[in-house]
Scaffold this motif. Structure first.
Motif, short mmCIF file in Angstrom:
data_model
loop_
_atom_site.label_atom_id
_atom_site.label_comp_id
_atom_site.label_asym_id
_atom_site.label_seq_id
_atom_site.Cartn_x
_atom_site.Cartn_y
_atom_site.Cartn_z
N CYS A 1 0.78 -1.14 -0.09
CA CYS A 1 0.12 -0.05 -0.35
C CYS A 1 0.88 0.75 0.11
O CYS A 1 0.33 1.70 -0.47
CB CYS A 1 -1.20 0.06 1.15
N ASN A 2 1.79 1.62 0.78
CA ASN A 2 3.38 2.71 0.54
C ASN A 2 4.02 2.78 -0.47
O ASN A 2 3.19 4.01 -1.08
CB ASN A 2 3.74 1.95 1.85
N THR A 3 4.05 1.51 -1.51
CA THR A 3 4.16 1.07 -2.71
C THR A 3 3.83 2.35 -3.46
O THR A 3 3.74 3.43 -4.29
CB THR A 3 4.81 0.25 -3.57
N TRP A 4 2.14 1.94 -3.19
CA TRP A 4 0.83 2.68 -4.36
C TRP A 4 0.43 3.70 -3.93
O TRP A 4 0.67 4.88 -4.97
CB TRP A 4 0.06 1.89 -4.33
N ILE A 5 0.45 4.39 -2.85
CA ILE A 5 0.51 5.46 -2.12
C ILE A 5 1.00 6.58 -2.71
O ILE A 5 1.37 7.50 -3.34
CB ILE A 5 0.33 5.45 -0.53
N MET A 6 2.65 6.60 -2.50
CA MET A 6 3.74 7.13 -3.44
C MET A 6 3.56 6.98 -4.73
O MET A 6 3.44 8.60 -4.98
CB MET A 6 4.90 6.53 -2.67
N GLU A 7 3.30 6.35 -5.55
CA GLU A 7 2.67 6.50 -6.65
C GLU A 7 1.85 7.07 -7.03
O GLU A 7 1.34 8.25 -8.01
CB GLU A 7 2.79 5.21 -7.89
N ARG A 8 0.85 7.35 -6.35
CA ARG A 8 -0.47 7.40 -6.66
C ARG A 8 -1.53 8.63 -5.65
O ARG A 8 -1.76 7.82 -4.78
CB ARG A 8 -1.81 6.35 -7.17
N ALA A 9 -0.88 9.34 -4.18
CA ALA A 9 -0.93 9.86 -3.87
C ALA A 9 -2.64 10.29 -3.76
O ALA A 9 -3.66 10.28 -2.73
CB ALA A 9 -0.20 10.93 -3.41
N GLU A 10 -3.25 9.97 -4.72
CA GLU A 10 -4.49 10.52 -4.85
C GLU A 10 -5.71 10.07 -4.90
O GLU A 10 -7.15 10.48 -4.93
CB GLU A 10 -5.49 11.90 -6.46
N VAL A 11 -5.57 8.95 -4.28
CA VAL A 11 -6.40 8.24 -4.28
C VAL A 11 -6.55 7.94 -2.70
O VAL A 11 -5.25 7.36 -1.77
CB VAL A 11 -6.27 6.75 -4.44
N ALA A 12 -7.69 7.57 -2.06
CA ALA A 12 -7.21 7.48 -1.28
C ALA A 12 -7.23 6.00 -0.33
O ALA A 12 -6.83 4.71 -0.91
CB ALA A 12 -8.72 6.84 -0.60
N SER A 13 -6.28 6.59 0.79
CA SER A 13 -5.20 5.47 1.78
C SER A 13 -5.79 4.07 2.03
O SER A 13 -5.50 2.93 1.26
CB SER A 13 -4.60 5.19 2.63
N GLU A 14 -7.63 4.09 2.74
CA GLU A 14 -8.05 3.20 2.73
C GLU A 14 -8.82 2.02 1.38
O GLU A 14 -8.79 1.05 1.22
CB GLU A 14 -9.89 3.47 3.32
N LYS A 15 -9.06 2.37 0.29
CA LYS A 15 -8.60 2.24 -0.76
C LYS A 15 -7.90 1.07 -1.43
O LYS A 15 -7.91 -0.02 -2.00
CB LYS A 15 -9.38 2.96 -1.83
N GLN A 16 -6.49 1.75 -0.99
CA GLN A 16 -5.27 1.45 -1.81
C GLN A 16 -5.05 0.11 -0.21
O GLN A 16 -4.37 -1.23 -1.04
CB GLN A 16 -3.74 1.84 -1.34
N LEU A 17 -5.11 0.36 1.32
CA LEU A 17 -5.62 -1.11 1.98
C LEU A 17 -6.24 -2.09 1.44
O LEU A 17 -5.62 -3.23 1.48
CB LEU A 17 -5.66 -0.25 3.13
N LEU A 18 -7.94 -1.83 1.06
CA LEU A 18 -8.71 -3.04 0.31
C LEU A 18 -7.49 -3.60 -1.28
O LEU A 18 -7.52 -5.13 -0.62
CB LEU A 18 -9.23 -2.54 -0.18
N LYS A 19 -7.33 -3.12 -1.75
CA LYS A 19 -6.49 -3.48 -3.06
C LYS A 19 -5.71 -4.12 -2.93
O LYS A 19 -5.60 -5.34 -3.34
CB LYS A 19 -6.28 -1.88 -4.24
N ALA A 20 -4.12 -3.50 -1.74
CA ALA A 20 -3.20 -4.59 -1.16
C ALA A 20 -3.62 -5.73 -1.00
O ALA A 20 -2.81 -6.81 -1.48
CB ALA A 20 -2.70 -3.59 -0.07
N ALA A 21 -4.70 -5.93 -0.20
CA ALA A 21 -5.15 -7.26 0.52
C ALA A 21 -5.75 -7.99 -0.23
O ALA A 21 -5.20 -9.06 -0.04
CB ALA A 21 -6.27 -6.63 1.92
N ILE A 22 -6.57 -8.03 -1.33
CA ILE A 22 -7.16 -7.93 -2.01
C ILE A 22 -6.12 -8.73 -2.98
O ILE A 22 -5.46 -10.03 -3.21
CB ILE A 22 -8.26 -7.96 -2.70
N THR A 23 -5.16 -8.42 -3.99
CA THR A 23 -4.16 -8.72 -5.02
C THR A 23 -3.13 -9.48 -3.76
O THR A 23 -2.76 -10.59 -4.75
CB THR A 23 -3.31 -7.43 -4.82
#
Length: 154
Positions: free
Chosen positions: A85-107
């Motif tokens: 999630c931290n990797t993705w947030i650095m790449e795409r800061a405009e997306v909510a961190s909770e959505k990134q956490l969910l995406k990372a967990a699912i992936t």
């Protein structure tokens, strides 16, 4: 929506997500109403969310979970999701961190199932724990799993 209800639905959704698709009708029978809780549809949307990934980034994280002792899988899974999630947030800061956490967990969960099917049950348990501990409040704020699957999966 109450946290206990979301946590109960989380169990069903993740179970549908990680079990074989042919078992969906038996174990995860949805109602068909687009505004009612349908774990099959939600799991399908989550699967789409988890399809967008860079395997080179995820491979070492999967190995960390695979190598973890049985009593450390939940911790290893959570740590790997946080890292991804931290990797993705650095790449795409405009997306909510909770959505990134969910995406990372699912992936991570789907790839663990694909490459280490013998770990599916323990990964399912780790995913449920992670989502329930870290995302229940966010899911409630969105209006529950039905709203998350409709509004947050783009």
């Amino acid at each position: 929506m109450a946290a206990a209800e979301i946590q109960s639905q989380t169990y069903i959704v993740i179970h549908c997500l990680l079990q074989n698709e042919q078992d969906f009708d038996l174990e995860c029978d949805g109602t068909g109403d687009e505004n009612s809780f349908d774990p099959v549809k939600i799991a399908s949307k989550l699967r789409e969310l988890g399809d967008d990934y860079d395997e080179r980034v995820i491979q070492p994280l999967m190995k960390n979970v695979q190598k973890a002792a049985a009593d450390q899988v939940v911790t290893a899974f959570s740590d790997s999701v946080e890292s991804l999630c931290n990797t993705w947030i650095m790449e795409r800061a405009e997306v909510a961190s909770e959505k990134q956490l969910l995406k990372a967990a699912i992936t991570l969960g789907l790839l663990m199932k694909k490459y280490f099917p013998d770990k599916t049950n323990v990964v399912e348990f780790a995913m449920m724990g992670f989502v329930n501990n870290r995302l229940t409040s966010w899911i409630a704020e969105q209006g529950g799993w039905v709203s998350v699957s409709k509004n947050s999966m783009h």
